[in-house]
Design an enzyme around this catalytic site. Structure first.
Site, PDB file in Angstrom:
ATOM      1  N   ARG A 238       2.161  28.723  24.148  1.00  0.00           N
ATOM      2  CA  ARG A 238       2.185  28.886  25.607  1.00  0.00           C
ATOM      3  C   ARG A 238       3.578  29.159  26.138  1.00  0.00           C
ATOM      4  NH1 ARG A 238      -2.179  26.644  28.899  1.00  0.00           N
ATOM      5  NH2 ARG A 238      -3.919  26.871  27.495  1.00  0.00           N
TER       6      ARG A 238
ATOM      7  N   LYS B  35      -1.206   4.676  -1.650  1.00  0.00           N
ATOM      8  CA  LYS B  35      -1.830   5.993  -1.488  1.00  0.00           C
ATOM      9  C   LYS B  35      -2.488   6.335  -2.805  1.00  0.00           C
ATOM     10  CE  LYS B  35      -0.977  10.722   0.061  1.00  0.00           C
ATOM     11  NZ  LYS B  35      -1.955  10.860   1.112  1.00  0.00           N
TER      12      LYS B  35
ATOM     13  N   LYS C 291      -6.400  21.591  -3.410  1.00  0.00           N
ATOM     14  CA  LYS C 291      -5.723  20.752  -4.401  1.00  0.00           C
ATOM     15  C   LYS C 291      -6.184  21.155  -5.794  1.00  0.00           C
ATOM     16  CE  LYS C 291      -5.230  16.766  -1.312  1.00  0.00           C
ATOM     17  NZ  LYS C 291      -3.865  16.269  -1.195  1.00  0.00           N
TER      18      LYS C 291
ATOM     19  N   ASP D 169     -12.429  11.879  10.661  1.00  0.00           N
ATOM     20  CA  ASP D 169     -11.168  12.459  10.178  1.00  0.00           C
ATOM     21  C   ASP D 169     -11.198  12.704   8.668  1.00  0.00           C
ATOM     22  OD1 ASP D 169      -8.376  13.198  10.453  1.00  0.00           O
ATOM     23  OD2 ASP D 169      -7.873  11.285   9.506  1.00  0.00           O
TER      24      ASP D 169
ATOM     25  N   HIS E 149      -7.955  21.106   3.586  1.00  0.00           N
ATOM     26  CA  HIS E 149      -6.876  21.293   2.612  1.00  0.00           C
ATOM     27  C   HIS E 149      -7.160  20.633   1.261  1.00  0.00           C
ATOM     28  CE1 HIS E 149      -5.408  17.332   3.950  1.00  0.00           C
ATOM     29  NE2 HIS E 149      -4.702  17.289   2.853  1.00  0.00           N
TER      30      HIS E 149
ATOM     31  N   HIS F 209     -12.956  15.555   3.882  1.00  0.00           N
ATOM     32  CA  HIS F 209     -12.388  15.488   2.533  1.00  0.00           C
ATOM     33  C   HIS F 209     -13.288  14.748   1.532  1.00  0.00           C
ATOM     34  CE1 HIS F 209      -9.103  16.995   4.718  1.00  0.00           C
ATOM     35  NE2 HIS F 209      -8.518  15.859   5.049  1.00  0.00           N
TER      36      HIS F 209
HETATM   37  C1  BG6 Z   1      -5.784  14.881   7.080  1.00  0.00           C
HETATM   38  C2  BG6 Z   1      -6.126  13.723   7.973  1.00  0.00           C
HETATM   39  O1  BG6 Z   1      -6.797  15.840   7.101  1.00  0.00           O
HETATM   40  O2  BG6 Z   1      -5.612  14.400   5.748  1.00  0.00           O
HETATM   41  C3  BG6 Z   1      -5.044  12.661   7.920  1.00  0.00           C
HETATM   42  O3  BG6 Z   1      -6.275  14.192   9.308  1.00  0.00           O
HETATM   43  C4  BG6 Z   1      -4.779  12.245   6.480  1.00  0.00           C
HETATM   44  O4  BG6 Z   1      -5.395  11.528   8.708  1.00  0.00           O
HETATM   45  C5  BG6 Z   1      -4.564  13.466   5.595  1.00  0.00           C
HETATM   46  O5  BG6 Z   1      -3.633  11.421   6.460  1.00  0.00           O
HETATM   47  C6  BG6 Z   1      -4.512  13.062   4.125  1.00  0.00           C
HETATM   48  O6  BG6 Z   1      -4.167  14.174   3.343  1.00  0.00           O
HETATM   49  P1  BG6 Z   1      -3.525  13.972   1.912  1.00  0.00           P
HETATM   50  O7  BG6 Z   1      -3.451  15.343   1.322  1.00  0.00           O
HETATM   51  O8  BG6 Z   1      -2.165  13.373   2.132  1.00  0.00           O
HETATM   52  O9  BG6 Z   1      -4.423  13.033   1.170  1.00  0.00           O
END
Ligand code: BG6
Length: 486
Positions: free
Chosen positions: A50, A347, A188, A241, A184, A246
């Site tokens: 914008r 993680k 991977k 989310d 995404h 995913h």
């Molecule tokens: C995103 C989510 O799509 O994926 C986030 O919106 C999340 O909340 C992220 O943290 C996790 O992606 P990755 O690749 O780090 O597991």
């Protein structure tokens, strides 16, 4: 080795000053540009947002972003940006603004000698997408002398009805073959490898069924909290989310049948069939949690409701665990346990396939019920690879069993892997939609969770830094299983 060849094109990115572009997209485009074969600059970039900015000011933003992401040293970043980046303001997004954008696109294409191949990448919040797509269509930008591809980031709607509506709006101007919905996780390496792993290895595929497998766990655990995305996340929550996108992608690739060919629609048809076979989820199949204050090592972690930008009394879930049943020949009777959460201890993203125990047991020691069954763990994070746990005899006179592991790590075999965005961008530029989500697939994924979204079960608190509410353990225990960690 020469990389893939793509048609020279214009990469138009909406949301050009946003976080996604600066942190993910631009660094990935930088890497991709260096990997493509062919002479000259394979794509020009036109940033659209914008605000009013000169080309020069926008180039400065892009240079800084590349440096901050560690993609390139400043001088190289500046040269790269100067050779391909321009900017166009969209103002309020009125039809006249889109007409101006159309002129600018033609002007850039002429100057760069491009044949009208275009990507429109919408790195925008979900609510902005319909009006931008209508603006593109209204200005005649959905068609060109070459190909036009529209890229939409998740979330694709917030439930089944909104996803259907969004798909209808996209289809008013773009046909399905030119729409690329990004998840995404599909970029991977380990996720793509699931197909090779399963269908190129008789060893695994021949036991990949209800006769040999007892249950499957899919975990996407994150140690981080909501970080800078509080507003989006608080309206969304873990189910929308992470689970609908995913985790469901991991589920379909783990459970699908062998496709007839390695072609986009053949693969996606099989994924949709998995979704169609999911039995309706019952209320006691789901546990929703939200993190309360807790600890990670010595640091104190605040409760979700006290995070900046989160509504004080928010009932948004930051954790979901659920069990799914697939009503098909391969998986009848095999529960799939899915779980994801923020502020968990680490993680970790993994798919754990638990095999059945041997039918009889004649070794000394535990009874068959205590035997450690074979387990295949496919890890996506922190390291991409897999591990097989099996029993063996400990050397010595007595027959003593011990569990050991064989493992494979991508990083050990191949070094660092490309970011998922790079893989997806190359596929987009080549026109291969296999790793993108089709309209009916996204709708089928929402349909699986429709009942849970309509009547969410009670919210349970869990201390930040733990594996979620204790009720999640019940989901597995009721069927005689345990999650693979503490
Ligand atoms: C995103 C989510 O799509 O994926 C986030 O919106 C999340 O909340 C992220 O943290 C996790 O992606 P990755 O690749 O780090 O597991």
């Amino acid at each position: 080795m020469a990389g893939p060849r793509v048609d020279r094109h214009l990469f138009v990115v909406f949301g050009a000053t946003g976080d996604l572009l600066r942190r993910k997209l631009l660094p990935a485009l930088y890497e991709v540009a260096g990997s493509l074969a062919g002479p000259g600059v394979p794509f020009q970039i036109l940033g659209v947002a914008r605000q009013a900015l000169s080309d020069e000011a926008y180039r400065q933003i892009c240079t800084e972003a590349l440096v901050a992401a560690g993609a390139a040293p400043r001088a190289a970043a500046r040269r790269w940006v100067a050779a391909r980046v321009r900017y166009c303001s969209l103002g309020a997004g009125a039809p006249a603004d889109f007409a101006r954008l159309a002129n600018r696109i033609e002007e850039v294409e002429k100057a760069a000698g491009l044949a009208g191949h275009r990507v429109f990448y919408l790195a925008l919040p979900a609510e902005a997408i319909p009006s931008v797509v209508a603006g593109l269509g209204g200005a005649g930008l959905a068609r060109s002398a070459g190909w036009s591809r529209l890229v939409v980031e998740k979330p694709f709607g917030t439930d089944l009805a909104s996803a259907e509506r969004l798909n209808r709006e996209l289809h008013r101007f773009f046909d399905e073959r030119s729409i690329y919905r990004i998840d995404h996780y599909l970029g991977k390496e380990t996720v793509q490898n699931l197909l090779v792993f399963r269908f190129a290895n008789m060893l695994f595929e021949s036991v990949w069924n209800r006769d040999r497998i007892s249950h499957v766990e899919i975990t996407v655990a994150e140690a981080l909290g909501v970080e800078e995305r509080a507003t989006y996340y608080d309206q969304s929550g873990a189910l929308r989310d992470m689970v609908q996108s995913h985790l469901t992608q991991l589920l379909t690739l783990t459970a699908m049948e062998v496709p007839a060919r390695l072609e986009a629609d053949a693969v996606r048809n099989e994924k949709v069939k998995v979704l169609a076979s999911v039995e309706p989820i019952r209320p006691d199949d789901v546990v929703r949690g939200q993190y309360a204050a807790g600890r990670a090592g010595r640091s104190r972690l605040r409760a979700y409701r006290n995070e900046p930008g989160i509504r004080r009394g928010s009932t948004t879930e930051t954790f979901v665990a659920l069990r799914l049943r697939l009503n098909n020949w391969r998986w009848q009777g095999v529960p799939f346990f899915l779980r994801t959460g923020k502020r968990l201890p680490e993680k970790r993203t993994e798919i754990v396939v638990h095999f059945r125990r041997p039918p009889v047991w004649f070794f000394p020691g535990p009874s068959v019920a205590d035997v450690v069954a074979n387990r295949l763990t496919i890890t996506l994070q922190p390291d991409e690879g897999f591990e097989i746990a099996f029993e063996l005899k400990r050397p010595g006179h007595a027959i003593t069993l011990e569990t050991h592991r064989l493992h494979f790590l991508y990083s050990e075999a191949f070094g660092p892997l490309a970011d998922a965005y790079q893989t997806l961008l190359v596929d987009l530029m080549r026109g291969d939609p296999t790793l993108f989500v089709r309209a009916d697939e996204v709708e089928a994924a929402w349909a699986v969770y429709a009942a849970v979204l309509a009547r969410p079960p009670p919210l349970r608190a869990y201390p930040a830094g733990t594996w979620g509410p204790p009720e999640a353990e019940r989901l597995a225990e009721e069927l005689g299983h345990h999650w693979s960690d503490g």
